[in-house]
Design an enzyme around this catalytic site. Structure first.
Site, PDB file in Angstrom:
ATOM      1  N   HIS A 188      69.006 -21.733 -76.559  1.00  0.00           N
ATOM      2  CA  HIS A 188      70.454 -21.506 -76.648  1.00  0.00           C
ATOM      3  C   HIS A 188      70.869 -20.524 -77.737  1.00  0.00           C
ATOM      4  O   HIS A 188      72.053 -20.246 -77.896  1.00  0.00           O
ATOM      5  CB  HIS A 188      71.178 -22.838 -76.882  1.00  0.00           C
ATOM      6  CG  HIS A 188      70.950 -23.397 -78.257  1.00  0.00           C
ATOM      7  ND1 HIS A 188      69.850 -24.153 -78.565  1.00  0.00           N
ATOM      8  CD2 HIS A 188      71.663 -23.287 -79.396  1.00  0.00           C
ATOM      9  CE1 HIS A 188      69.910 -24.491 -79.833  1.00  0.00           C
ATOM     10  NE2 HIS A 188      70.996 -23.982 -80.376  1.00  0.00           N
TER      11      HIS A 188
HETATM   12  C1  UD1 Z   1      76.096 -24.449 -82.239  1.00  0.00           C
HETATM   13  C2  UD1 Z   1      75.579 -24.069 -83.620  1.00  0.00           C
HETATM   14  C3  UD1 Z   1      74.070 -23.954 -83.567  1.00  0.00           C
HETATM   15  C4  UD1 Z   1      73.424 -25.191 -82.972  1.00  0.00           C
HETATM   16  C5  UD1 Z   1      74.054 -25.448 -81.619  1.00  0.00           C
HETATM   17  C6  UD1 Z   1      73.496 -26.680 -80.943  1.00  0.00           C
HETATM   18  C7  UD1 Z   1      77.073 -22.641 -84.948  1.00  0.00           C
HETATM   19  C8  UD1 Z   1      77.273 -21.276 -85.456  1.00  0.00           C
HETATM   20  N1  UD1 Z   1      76.093 -22.782 -84.031  1.00  0.00           N
HETATM   21  O1  UD1 Z   1      75.804 -23.371 -81.370  1.00  0.00           O
HETATM   22  O2  UD1 Z   1      73.584 -23.790 -84.877  1.00  0.00           O
HETATM   23  O3  UD1 Z   1      72.048 -24.996 -82.840  1.00  0.00           O
HETATM   24  O4  UD1 Z   1      75.454 -25.625 -81.817  1.00  0.00           O
HETATM   25  O5  UD1 Z   1      74.068 -26.830 -79.694  1.00  0.00           O
HETATM   26  O6  UD1 Z   1      77.755 -23.548 -85.354  1.00  0.00           O
HETATM   27  N2  UD1 Z   1      80.268 -25.270 -75.134  1.00  0.00           N
HETATM   28  C9  UD1 Z   1      80.626 -26.139 -74.135  1.00  0.00           C
HETATM   29  N3  UD1 Z   1      80.745 -27.458 -74.468  1.00  0.00           N
HETATM   30  C10 UD1 Z   1      80.528 -27.934 -75.716  1.00  0.00           C
HETATM   31  C11 UD1 Z   1      80.185 -27.032 -76.718  1.00  0.00           C
HETATM   32  C12 UD1 Z   1      80.051 -25.713 -76.427  1.00  0.00           C
HETATM   33  O7  UD1 Z   1      80.820 -25.749 -73.003  1.00  0.00           O
HETATM   34  O8  UD1 Z   1      80.647 -29.154 -75.929  1.00  0.00           O
HETATM   35  C13 UD1 Z   1      80.090 -23.843 -74.796  1.00  0.00           C
HETATM   36  C14 UD1 Z   1      81.334 -23.035 -75.046  1.00  0.00           C
HETATM   37  O9  UD1 Z   1      81.423 -22.078 -74.066  1.00  0.00           O
HETATM   38  C15 UD1 Z   1      81.061 -22.379 -76.371  1.00  0.00           C
HETATM   39  C16 UD1 Z   1      79.555 -22.192 -76.322  1.00  0.00           C
HETATM   40  O10 UD1 Z   1      79.061 -23.316 -75.593  1.00  0.00           O
HETATM   41  O11 UD1 Z   1      81.758 -21.189 -76.492  1.00  0.00           O
HETATM   42  C17 UD1 Z   1      78.913 -22.157 -77.677  1.00  0.00           C
HETATM   43  O12 UD1 Z   1      79.328 -23.284 -78.460  1.00  0.00           O
HETATM   44  P1  UD1 Z   1      79.400 -23.156 -80.076  1.00  0.00           P
HETATM   45  O13 UD1 Z   1      79.740 -24.466 -80.673  1.00  0.00           O
HETATM   46  O14 UD1 Z   1      80.245 -21.987 -80.429  1.00  0.00           O
HETATM   47  O15 UD1 Z   1      77.950 -22.728 -80.464  1.00  0.00           O
HETATM   48  P2  UD1 Z   1      76.537 -23.240 -79.971  1.00  0.00           P
HETATM   49  O16 UD1 Z   1      75.871 -22.126 -79.239  1.00  0.00           O
HETATM   50  O17 UD1 Z   1      76.617 -24.574 -79.297  1.00  0.00           O
END
Ligand code: UD1
Length: 415
Positions: free
Chosen positions: A240
């Site tokens: 991811h």
């Molecule tokens: C975040 C952390 C990363 C961790 C990861 C575990 C930061 C900078 N990154 O990355 O260190 O390894 O979490 O998962 O904080 N989304 C959903 N549902 C959710 C959450 C996210 O659909 O419940 C989607 C959204 O489109 C979002 C994307 O995933 O824009 C990324 O989510 P985000 O929390 O920004 O970062 P992660 O890639 O999950």
């Protein structure tokens, strides 16, 4: 005397780090020693992760209490997400006036909550301090550097964390080597995890032969966990990181390697929402078998009674199911940080799809190897595992399941 602490969770890798702290605080509070302070704590969820599979499932599996406060910030660009947490968490701090805020890990919520607290002169404890990949293109590296720079108590998992902090000029009296808190959760839940039905849901049959090396580091810890675990012929994968999944060329290279690996055994791939979105956006669905759930029943996915050698994708798993699948996997392919540590403790070969790691002890003492996004290296490392050339890990010092107790004892003794 009573002290008020706020514990913060935001994203998936935070939950298994806060659960042991809550258990340790409850244990501390139930002690009959009247000289100890009583700790009143509040659990705050920023809402960075909000899907049931990314958050609720972990609350259930880890038996976390319902958050006292939910900030509901959701997704967004880095500035937007970090800013929203900062604004909302400051309001909580002004109302609740805690003595201490505890943040864990390196996600955007970690930095935002530490920053909100320190500006209000509230002391901050950072659990999992001192980790450095030395790659400032990783958002987590920026979060780690800044959180450590402003925290009052820095709890490190291994000695190189202390060295990194010392080089950055952090005074030694702020640094406490306490071990790895992820391992607290891992050891606490491993037996329970092995009894979930995820193997049969995926059509996998536990076997009584093909045991993993009997010299797993778990033996050194003593306990019921000594029972060796049978391995099953599959690879487990997580992917991811933005550097791997937001860049089409990088993802194509990885998928090329994976398709070759899947000629040897099936790859089980619980897909992070970010990755699912990108696979679709890049039109790469054809390389994967997408299942609506991990209940794989249809005959078309089986050959001679075994799951077909393909990349099988399904929604993210909860903590216990994932741990169960990990403990039986022949090999783990990942770009996650915590999984590099968990595989070291379980002595499972770990092939990390990154060119750096902030957890170098998993390379020197564990089973971890870095292959970046190089398809040839991915395949070569998998072939080593298939030919039995696996390393047996040593359990790093203090990765013993008691890290949270050490942290709570130190913090409860501060004035
Ligand atoms: C975040 C952390 C990363 C961790 C990861 C575990 C930061 C900078 N990154 O990355 O260190 O390894 O979490 O998962 O904080 N989304 C959903 N549902 C959710 C959450 C996210 O659909 O419940 C989607 C959204 O489109 C979002 C994307 O995933 O824009 C990324 O989510 P985000 O929390 O920004 O970062 P992660 O890639 O999950």
């Amino acid at each position: 005397m009573t002290k008020k602490w706020i514990l913060v969770v935001g994203a998936r890798p935070n939950f298994m780090k806060v659960a042991p702290l809550i258990r340790a605080i409850d244990k501390h509070n139930s002690s009959r020693d009247s000289s100890l302070v009583t700790i009143h704590y509040l659990l705050v969820h920023t809402g960075q992760h909000y899907d049931a599979t990314m958050s609720d499932a972990f609350f259930r599996d880890l038996k976390l209490p319902e958050p006292d406060l939910h900030l509901g910030v959701g997704s967004g660009n880095h500035g937007e997400q970090t800013g929203k947490v900062l604004i909302e968490f400051e309001k909580v701090l002004l109302k609740e006036k805690p003595d201490l805020v505890i943040v864990v890990g390196d996600v955007n919520s970690t930095l935002a909550c530490a920053l909100a607290a320190v500006k209000l002169h509230i002391r901050v404890a950072h659990v999992e301090a001192g980790l450095r990949s030395f790659d400032r293109n990783m958002p987590e590296e920026i979060n780690r550097l800044l959180t450590d720079a402003i925290s009052d108590y820095l709890f490190t998992p291994s000695p190189e964390g202390d060295e990194n902090l010392a080089k950055e000029g952090i005074p030694p009296d702020k640094i406490f080597l306490v071990g790895d808190i992820m391992v607290d959760s891992l050891l606490f839940h491993l037996d329970q995890a092995k009894s979930t039905n995820i193997l049969s849901r995926l059509g996998l049959k536990p076997q009584s032969s093909d045991f993993r090396s009997s010299s797993s580091p778990l033996h050194a810890l003593g306990s019921t966990l000594q029972a060796p675990c049978s391995t099953l012929p599959y690879a487990l994968m997580t992917l991811h990181r933005p550097a791997n999944v937001d860049d089409k060329q990088a993802l194509e290279k990885i998928v090329r390697g994976l398709l070759e690996v899947s000629a040897h055994f099936p790859i089980l791939f619980p897909v992070h929402p970010r990755t699912a979105k990108q696979i679709k956006a890049f039109g790469m669905e054809g390389s994967f078998e997408f299942h609506s759930s991990p209940d794989i029943k249809s005959e078309e996915y089986f050959e001679n009674g075994a799951l077909k050698k393909k990349i099988h994708c399904f929604a993210p798993l909860g903590y216990l199911d994932f741990l169960n699948l990990m403990s039986h996997a022949k090999v783990v392919l990942t770009d996650s940080g915590g999984i590099q540590e968990e595989t070291t403790v379980l002595s499972i070969p770990c092939i990390t799809l990154r060119d750096t790691t902030e957890r170098p002890i998993t390379l020197t003492e564990g089973t971890n190897v870095l292959v970046h996004n190089d398809p040839e290296k991915i395949v070569a490392e998998v072939k080593k595992v298939l030919s039995g050339q696996t390393r047996v890990s040593q359990c790093p010092s203090l990765w013993d399941g008691h890290t949270a107790e050490r942290i709570v004892a130190i913090l409860a003794n501060q004035g």
